[in-house]
Every structure is written in C-alpha cells, then in structure tokens.
Write an enzyme that holds these catalytic residues in place. Structure first.
Site, PDB file in Angstrom:
ATOM      1  N   LYS A 109       0.802  -1.223   0.000  1.00 22.26           N
ATOM      2  CA  LYS A 109       0.000   0.000   0.000  1.00 22.26           C
ATOM      3  C   LYS A 109       0.839   1.279   0.000  1.00 22.26           C
ATOM      4  CE  LYS A 109      -4.327  -1.647   0.474  1.00 22.26           C
ATOM      5  NZ  LYS A 109      -5.488  -1.269  -0.338  1.00 22.26           N
ATOM      6  N   SER A 119      -9.363   0.589   6.527  1.00 21.64           N
ATOM      7  CA  SER A 119      -9.405  -0.314   7.679  1.00 21.64           C
ATOM      8  C   SER A 119      -8.032  -0.530   8.303  1.00 21.64           C
ATOM      9  CB  SER A 119      -9.983  -1.670   7.260  1.00 21.64           C
ATOM     10  OG  SER A 119     -11.314  -1.532   6.833  1.00 21.64           O
ATOM     11  N   GLN A 141      -2.159   3.380   7.299  1.00 21.43           N
ATOM     12  CA  GLN A 141      -0.767   3.512   7.702  1.00 21.43           C
ATOM     13  C   GLN A 141       0.089   4.074   6.569  1.00 21.43           C
ATOM     14  OE1 GLN A 141       0.628  -0.020  10.356  1.00 21.43           O
ATOM     15  NE2 GLN A 141      -0.971  -0.836   9.026  1.00 21.43           N
ATOM     16  N   GLU A 201      -8.897 -14.596  -4.309  1.00 18.49           N
ATOM     17  CA  GLU A 201      -9.513 -14.069  -3.091  1.00 18.49           C
ATOM     18  C   GLU A 201     -10.096 -15.235  -2.295  1.00 18.49           C
ATOM     19  OE1 GLU A 201     -12.689 -11.426  -4.134  1.00 18.49           O
ATOM     20  OE2 GLU A 201     -13.630 -12.849  -5.497  1.00 18.49           O
TER      21      GLU A 201
END
Length: 252
Positions: free
Chosen positions: A65, A91, A96, A218
């Site tokens: 990320k 979430s 962060q 997933e």
C-alpha cells in the site's frame, strides 16, 4: 475534494503512469525480494514449474500500500504545492501507508477508520506516523460520511485507497519490479480486494509481457470480486435474452 483528485478517480492509468510512479517513489520504498520454495515446487508435480513469491510483506508499513500512497501524495504536492492536509478512509494498511507518505512530505494525514480496525494499526497511524484517526462505524456509508465531514472542516484533498489512478499506478510498480526480477513468467497470481493492486499489476504484466496469464485470487468466504463479475455477466446475459424475447414476435 480537489478537482485533480476527482479526476484521478475516473481516469484510466496506463503504462506511462506506472513508469512515472516508479521514478516518483524510487528510493522511498523497498525493492522487495522474490523468493522460491522447493517444497511447494515439488507439490506441483513432475515438470519444470516453479513458484516465485514477490514478498511485499517486507515492504514499508508491511504491505504494498505504501507504493500507491507515496505516488498519490507526491503527485498531489507536485500539482498543488500549497496542500497541507490529506483525508482518506481505510481499515488499516492504506491508513498507515497514507500517514507515512504524508509524514515524509510534511503533510497532515486525517484517516477515518472503523471502530473494528485493529488497535495496532490505529496506533501506528497516530503514534508512529503522526496521523490523526477519526473513528466511524464499520460500514462503507459511515466511512464515506465521516470522511466528508472531516473534509468540510479541513481544507484537504481526498485520496481513495484503491479507486484512484495514481494509487493504482503506484501499486502497479510491484508488477514492473517482478518482471525485472523474473522476466520469463508464464502466469501471475494477484490477490484482489479493492482492486488497486490487481489493476496495477495486470496493467504492468499485460503491457510488458502480454502472453503472461494473470489470475486474481480471493478467499472463498469473501469472494466480492468474483461475485461482482458473475453478477455483471448474469445481467448482460439477461439483457441479451431480453432483446431476443422482444425480437421473437417479428421472426417469421
């Protein structure tokens, strides 16, 4: 929300965007290793098939990320040098990442996080990366409403966790690196959640090695992407059959 940020939510990124992102974040992220496992290779059966693992778990903030967040924040500052505040909702991992990206640029990060988000991630945002956390209920509507209220009180830009061309381009640098490290891949398996990483890596792979197949993975118990694709296919099929049914009376 500034116009530039809104445009980044609707614009489709291209290979040039990924390459620009790679230059923009160079020296600020880790070039994560690609590891192998002979035991797993043997489990594939006879042949010369090998598995390679791009270990973004060794990346800053513990996830890919940071790539998208750094690229989006850096581009925002390039376009709007007077920017001081950035808002997002997340979430945990993007929260962060954005907080760290803002810290490195001297900006203020305002992060909306659900009450159910892990405490360790909330603490990381505030105590480690200097962001400010606004708690909300654990549903998308309240996340978006809370972020909107924060933006009404702070003159800030909004950077979405995955629905943003600059974020997608940043995540796509994972694919650029992977193909530099292992250029002759036959297939790539990418985890899919919101879709930022999946979109970016798919773009990189198909642009640079079009014969390479890309699979999105997933959990069975959280197959949102698969369900959406299946629903869209069923809707198209129903629409197609509807047209045939309407045309039927005109057939001889």
């Amino acid at each position: 929300m500034c116009g530039e940020c809104e445009a980044d939510r609707t614009r489709r990124p291209c290979l040039d965007d990924l390459q620009a992102a790679a230059k923009r974040i160079a020296g600020q992220v880790h070039r994560t290793p690609v590891l192998t496992c002979s035991t797993l290779d043997k489990m594939l059966g006879p042949g010369k098939r090998r598995l390679h693992f791009k270990c973004e778990n060794f990346q800053k903030v513990g996830a890919f990320k940071i790539r998208g967040a750094l690229n989006a924040v850096a581009a925002l500052v390039e376009r709007h040098p007077k920017t001081r505040d950035v808002v997002t909702h997340s979430s945990g991992n993007h929260a962060q990442a954005l907080a760290l990206a803002c810290k490195l640029r001297g900006l203020n990060a305002h992060v909306v996080m659900p009450e159910t988000a892990p405490l360790v991630k909330k603490q990381a945002v505030e105590q480690t990366y200097g962001g400010r956390v606004y708690q909300c209920k654990a549903n998308l509507r309240d996340r978006e409403d809370t972020a909107r209220r924060v933006m009404e009180t702070v003159d800030a830009a909004f950077i979405h966790a995955f629905d943003n061309a600059l974020v997608i381009a940043g995540q796509g640098t994972v694919g650029l690196e992977l193909l530099e490290q292992i250029p002759d891949l036959d297939a790539v398996v990418v985890p899919v959640g919101g879709g930022g990483l999946a979109a970016g890596v798919t773009l990189a792979v198909k642009a640079l090695r079009p014969q390479c197949r890309v699979f999105l993975a997933e959990p069975l118990g959280a197959d949102d992407a698969h369900s959406r694709v299946r629903s869209a296919a069923q809707a198209r099929q129903a629409q197609h059959h509807g047209r045939r049914a309407a045309d039927h009376p005109r057939l001889p």
